[in-house]
Design a protein around this motif. Structure first.
Motif, PDB file in Angstrom:
ATOM      1  N   GLU A  99       0.871  -1.246   0.107  1.00 37.68           N
ATOM      2  CA  GLU A  99      -0.230   0.021   0.037  1.00 37.68           C
ATOM      3  C   GLU A  99       0.948   1.110   0.125  1.00 37.68           C
ATOM      4  OE1 GLU A  99      -2.205  -0.603   3.341  1.00 37.68           O
ATOM      5  OE2 GLU A  99      -3.474  -2.157   2.565  1.00 37.68           O
ATOM      6  N   ASP A 100       2.033   1.150   0.666  1.00 31.91           N
ATOM      7  CA  ASP A 100       2.966   2.385   0.652  1.00 31.91           C
ATOM      8  C   ASP A 100       3.575   2.654  -0.791  1.00 31.91           C
ATOM      9  OD1 ASP A 100       4.824   4.201   2.435  1.00 31.91           O
ATOM     10  OD2 ASP A 100       6.243   3.172   0.981  1.00 31.91           O
ATOM     11  N   ALA A 101       3.749   1.202  -1.638  1.00 36.97           N
ATOM     12  CA  ALA A 101       4.149   1.626  -2.895  1.00 36.97           C
ATOM     13  C   ALA A 101       3.150   2.175  -3.733  1.00 36.97           C
ATOM     14  CB  ALA A 101       4.841   0.571  -3.326  1.00 36.97           C
ATOM     15  N   GLU A 102       1.806   2.000  -3.583  1.00 38.46           N
ATOM     16  CA  GLU A 102       0.822   2.188  -4.245  1.00 38.46           C
ATOM     17  C   GLU A 102       0.458   3.856  -4.140  1.00 38.46           C
ATOM     18  OE1 GLU A 102      -3.960   1.406  -4.763  1.00 38.46           O
ATOM     19  OE2 GLU A 102      -2.643  -0.366  -4.062  1.00 38.46           O
ATOM     20  N   LYS A 103       0.552   4.225  -2.785  1.00 38.69           N
ATOM     21  CA  LYS A 103       0.450   5.598  -2.342  1.00 38.69           C
ATOM     22  C   LYS A 103       1.403   6.373  -3.073  1.00 38.69           C
ATOM     23  CE  LYS A 103      -1.666   4.635   2.082  1.00 38.69           C
ATOM     24  NZ  LYS A 103      -1.675   4.830   3.683  1.00 38.69           N
ATOM     25  N   GLU A 104       2.798   5.807  -3.133  1.00 39.78           N
ATOM     26  CA  GLU A 104       3.882   6.606  -3.775  1.00 39.78           C
ATOM     27  C   GLU A 104       3.500   6.826  -5.308  1.00 39.78           C
ATOM     28  OE1 GLU A 104       7.620   8.738  -3.480  1.00 39.78           O
ATOM     29  OE2 GLU A 104       6.557   7.566  -1.846  1.00 39.78           O
ATOM     30  N   ALA A 105       3.098   5.859  -5.907  1.00 43.54           N
ATOM     31  CA  ALA A 105       2.849   5.763  -7.179  1.00 43.54           C
ATOM     32  C   ALA A 105       1.549   6.855  -7.830  1.00 43.54           C
ATOM     33  CB  ALA A 105       2.292   4.459  -7.678  1.00 43.54           C
ATOM     34  N   LYS A 106       0.597   6.956  -6.717  1.00 42.42           N
ATOM     35  CA  LYS A 106      -0.346   7.722  -7.106  1.00 42.42           C
ATOM     36  C   LYS A 106      -0.078   9.142  -6.855  1.00 42.42           C
ATOM     37  CE  LYS A 106      -4.203   4.517  -6.145  1.00 42.42           C
ATOM     38  NZ  LYS A 106      -5.340   3.972  -5.207  1.00 42.42           N
ATOM     39  N   ALA A 107       0.673   9.437  -5.839  1.00 42.96           N
ATOM     40  CA  ALA A 107       1.388  10.798  -5.707  1.00 42.96           C
ATOM     41  C   ALA A 107       2.171  11.297  -6.551  1.00 42.96           C
ATOM     42  CB  ALA A 107       2.207  10.785  -4.359  1.00 42.96           C
ATOM     43  N   ASN A 108       2.651  10.546  -7.371  1.00 48.06           N
ATOM     44  CA  ASN A 108       3.591  10.903  -8.508  1.00 48.06           C
ATOM     45  C   ASN A 108       2.757  10.696  -9.856  1.00 48.06           C
ATOM     46  OD1 ASN A 108       6.861  11.075  -7.801  1.00 48.06           O
ATOM     47  ND2 ASN A 108       6.013   9.589  -6.406  1.00 48.06           N
ATOM     48  N   GLY A 109       1.486  10.640  -9.840  1.00 46.60           N
ATOM     49  CA  GLY A 109       0.636  10.704 -10.994  1.00 46.60           C
ATOM     50  C   GLY A 109       0.896   9.504 -12.094  1.00 46.60           C
ATOM     51  N   MET A 110       1.515   8.290 -11.390  1.00 51.38           N
ATOM     52  CA  MET A 110       1.422   7.193 -12.377  1.00 51.38           C
ATOM     53  C   MET A 110       0.158   6.513 -12.373  1.00 51.38           C
ATOM     54  SD  MET A 110       5.020   5.695 -10.643  1.00 51.38           S
ATOM     55  CE  MET A 110       6.550   6.533 -10.908  1.00 51.38           C
ATOM     56  N   ASP A 111       0.144   5.496 -13.413  1.00 48.05           N
ATOM     57  CA  ASP A 111      -1.119   4.826 -14.020  1.00 48.05           C
ATOM     58  C   ASP A 111      -1.399   3.471 -13.097  1.00 48.05           C
ATOM     59  OD1 ASP A 111      -1.926   6.701 -16.003  1.00 48.05           O
ATOM     60  OD2 ASP A 111      -0.066   5.859 -17.251  1.00 48.05           O
ATOM     61  N   GLY A 112      -0.191   3.156 -12.396  1.00 47.33           N
ATOM     62  CA  GLY A 112      -0.563   1.668 -11.809  1.00 47.33           C
ATOM     63  C   GLY A 112       0.967   1.353 -11.233  1.00 47.33           C
ATOM     64  N   ILE A 113       0.783   0.104 -10.787  1.00 41.89           N
ATOM     65  CA  ILE A 113       1.804  -0.473 -10.019  1.00 41.89           C
ATOM     66  C   ILE A 113       2.075  -1.736 -10.483  1.00 41.89           C
ATOM     67  CG2 ILE A 113       0.621  -1.183  -7.908  1.00 41.89           C
ATOM     68  CD1 ILE A 113       3.087  -0.729  -6.322  1.00 41.89           C
ATOM     69  N   CYS A 114       3.227  -2.452 -10.822  1.00 36.49           N
ATOM     70  CA  CYS A 114       3.405  -3.954 -11.141  1.00 36.49           C
ATOM     71  C   CYS A 114       4.557  -4.574 -10.389  1.00 36.49           C
ATOM     72  CB  CYS A 114       3.674  -3.856 -12.638  1.00 36.49           C
ATOM     73  SG  CYS A 114       4.992  -2.813 -13.412  1.00 36.49           S
ATOM     74  N   VAL A 115       4.453  -5.999 -10.742  1.00 33.53           N
ATOM     75  CA  VAL A 115       5.565  -6.619  -9.893  1.00 33.53           C
ATOM     76  C   VAL A 115       5.878  -7.947 -10.690  1.00 33.53           C
ATOM     77  CG1 VAL A 115       3.808  -7.739  -8.440  1.00 33.53           C
ATOM     78  CG2 VAL A 115       6.130  -7.640  -7.736  1.00 33.53           C
ATOM     79  N   MET A 116       6.788  -8.556 -10.422  1.00 26.70           N
ATOM     80  CA  MET A 116       7.340 -10.011 -11.180  1.00 26.70           C
ATOM     81  C   MET A 116       7.192 -10.820 -10.111  1.00 26.70           C
ATOM     82  SD  MET A 116      10.650  -9.576 -13.539  1.00 26.70           S
ATOM     83  CE  MET A 116      10.563 -11.300 -14.080  1.00 26.70           C
ATOM     84  N   ILE A 117       6.649 -12.209 -10.107  1.00 21.09           N
ATOM     85  CA  ILE A 117       6.566 -13.185  -9.448  1.00 21.09           C
ATOM     86  C   ILE A 117       7.144 -14.464 -10.172  1.00 21.09           C
ATOM     87  CG2 ILE A 117       4.725 -12.204  -7.911  1.00 21.09           C
ATOM     88  CD1 ILE A 117       3.873 -15.068  -9.910  1.00 21.09           C
ATOM     89  N   SER A 118       7.244 -15.716  -9.524  1.00 18.68           N
ATOM     90  CA  SER A 118       7.895 -16.549 -10.174  1.00 18.68           C
ATOM     91  C   SER A 118       7.470 -18.102  -9.428  1.00 18.68           C
ATOM     92  CB  SER A 118       9.595 -16.630 -10.205  1.00 18.68           C
ATOM     93  OG  SER A 118      10.069 -17.863 -10.197  1.00 18.68           O
ATOM     94  N   ASN A 119       7.316 -19.033 -10.220  1.00 18.55           N
ATOM     95  CA  ASN A 119       7.065 -20.241  -9.472  1.00 18.55           C
ATOM     96  C   ASN A 119       8.299 -20.927  -9.210  1.00 18.55           C
ATOM     97  OD1 ASN A 119       8.308 -21.243 -11.798  1.00 18.55           O
ATOM     98  ND2 ASN A 119       6.302 -21.856 -12.953  1.00 18.55           N
ATOM     99  N   GLY A 120       9.452 -20.279  -9.078  1.00 28.91           N
ATOM    100  CA  GLY A 120      10.722 -20.710  -8.797  1.00 28.91           C
ATOM    101  C   GLY A 120      10.971 -20.131  -7.451  1.00 28.91           C
ATOM    102  N   SER A 121      12.288 -20.045  -7.007  1.00 31.50           N
ATOM    103  CA  SER A 121      12.732 -19.282  -5.659  1.00 31.50           C
ATOM    104  C   SER A 121      12.559 -17.645  -6.031  1.00 31.50           C
ATOM    105  CB  SER A 121      14.284 -19.447  -5.693  1.00 31.50           C
ATOM    106  OG  SER A 121      14.895 -19.266  -6.713  1.00 31.50           O
ATOM    107  N   TRP A 122      11.792 -17.020  -4.968  1.00 31.88           N
ATOM    108  CA  TRP A 122      11.462 -15.722  -5.153  1.00 31.88           C
ATOM    109  C   TRP A 122      10.889 -15.503  -3.853  1.00 31.88           C
ATOM    110  CZ3 TRP A 122      13.017 -13.743  -9.245  1.00 31.88           C
ATOM    111  CH2 TRP A 122      12.695 -12.534  -9.454  1.00 31.88           C
ATOM    112  N   LEU A 123      10.890 -14.158  -3.475  1.00 29.04           N
ATOM    113  CA  LEU A 123      10.673 -13.757  -2.034  1.00 29.04           C
ATOM    114  C   LEU A 123       9.136 -13.857  -1.923  1.00 29.04           C
ATOM    115  CD1 LEU A 123      13.244 -10.673  -1.536  1.00 29.04           C
ATOM    116  CD2 LEU A 123      12.968 -13.005  -0.647  1.00 29.04           C
ATOM    117  N   ALA A 124       8.326 -13.006  -2.592  1.00 29.72           N
ATOM    118  CA  ALA A 124       6.985 -13.081  -2.259  1.00 29.72           C
ATOM    119  C   ALA A 124       6.114 -13.794  -3.304  1.00 29.72           C
ATOM    120  CB  ALA A 124       6.497 -11.528  -2.194  1.00 29.72           C
ATOM    121  N   ASP A 125       4.974 -14.639  -2.959  1.00 27.77           N
ATOM    122  CA  ASP A 125       4.391 -15.376  -3.867  1.00 27.77           C
ATOM    123  C   ASP A 125       3.070 -14.728  -4.590  1.00 27.77           C
ATOM    124  OD1 ASP A 125       2.238 -15.303  -2.244  1.00 27.77           O
ATOM    125  OD2 ASP A 125       3.005 -17.562  -1.519  1.00 27.77           O
ATOM    126  N   LYS A 126       2.479 -15.311  -5.486  1.00 30.50           N
ATOM    127  CA  LYS A 126       1.554 -14.479  -6.174  1.00 30.50           C
ATOM    128  C   LYS A 126       0.324 -14.255  -5.534  1.00 30.50           C
ATOM    129  CE  LYS A 126      -1.112 -15.871 -10.529  1.00 30.50           C
ATOM    130  NZ  LYS A 126      -1.307 -16.765 -11.319  1.00 30.50           N
TER     131      LYS A 126
END
Length: 250
Positions: A99-126
């Protein structure tokens, strides 16, 4: 709960969460990389509890400056996020950081927020991102690109074709960046083993966002290749590299 922003000035005090030992070579490399990226809008934030204990962290950046092979005009991109202790997971703490990242994106007039995820080794899941309103918009190899969009006329983020980059690398190659502080340790172990086997391993540092976006793997900031084939797209141990050699050198 409180969110503390890491800056080049307070990084040694706050650490980068994923690497806390300021004496490690990886920490110093990450710090130097972070100093350059900070002015490009990269944010590292740590979530702490009332006892000032670190619970988790998030690293995000405007997608045009993301160190991943993605094309996402006017989006924010999450490099990584993590809640360390299992007992602290599934309590909404990761959502606070997203939510913090989303607020930052909106404050900067961005259209959205995105992220990569993986079905292998990764920090956060889908599922974490799906709970926060993200949907899948692109898939390639073991990676998925998820986004949450609020801009009405925004272009849909997409992956670059990193597979097309792989044929450039004939022989043995490692390409890596200091965005992940654990890459250096992995590269050092791999290089020492390669020398033991008499392998001419060419090591290249990815030092610009353009090189990261045109890297030959989805992760972008770590790439192990042989003769145009990607062998690993994430930092590995020396033991793992020895096992790769057993197959490659038959």
């Amino acid at each position: 709960m409180k969110i503390v922003e890491v800056t080049p000035q307070n990084a040694e005090k706050e650490t980068f969460f994923c690497i806390k030992d300021t004496k490690r070579h990886g920490f110093k490399d990450k710090h130097q990389w972070f100093e350059k990226r900070f002015n490009e809008g990269l944010k590292i934030k740590i979530l702490k509890n009332e006892a000032d204990k670190m619970i988790g962290f998030i690293e995000y950046v405007p997608a045009i400056s993301a160190w991943r092979p993605i094309d996402a005009e006017n989006y924010m991109f999450i490099h990584c996020t993590y809640i360390y202790s299992k007992k602290d997971r599934n309590k909404g703490f990761a959502s606070i950081l997203i939510e913090d990242a989303e607020k930052e994106a909106k404050a900067n007039g961005m259209d959205g927020i995105c992220v990569m995820i993986s079905n292998g080794s990764w920090l956060a899941d889908k599922t974490l991102f799906e709970k926060n309103g993200f949907t899948k918009i692109d898939t390639k190899d073991r990676f998925e690109l998820l986004s949450k969009t609020w801009g009405k006329n925004s272009e849909t983020p997409k992956f670059y074709n990193w597979t097309s980059q792989q044929k450039k690398y004939q022989g043995w190659h490692i390409l890596y960046a200091d965005q992940c502080p654990w890459n250096e340790k992995s590269v050092e172990a791999i290089l020492n083993i390669a020398m033991d086997y008499g392998i001419d391993l060419k090591v290249s540092k990815i030092n610009t966002v353009e090189k990261a976006k045109n890297a030959p793997s989805g992760f972008g900031v770590f790439n192990l290749l042989r003769d145009g084939r990607l062998l690993e797209d994430h930092y590995i141990s020396g033991t793992r590299f020895r096992n790769i050699l057993k197959k490659e050198l038959k």
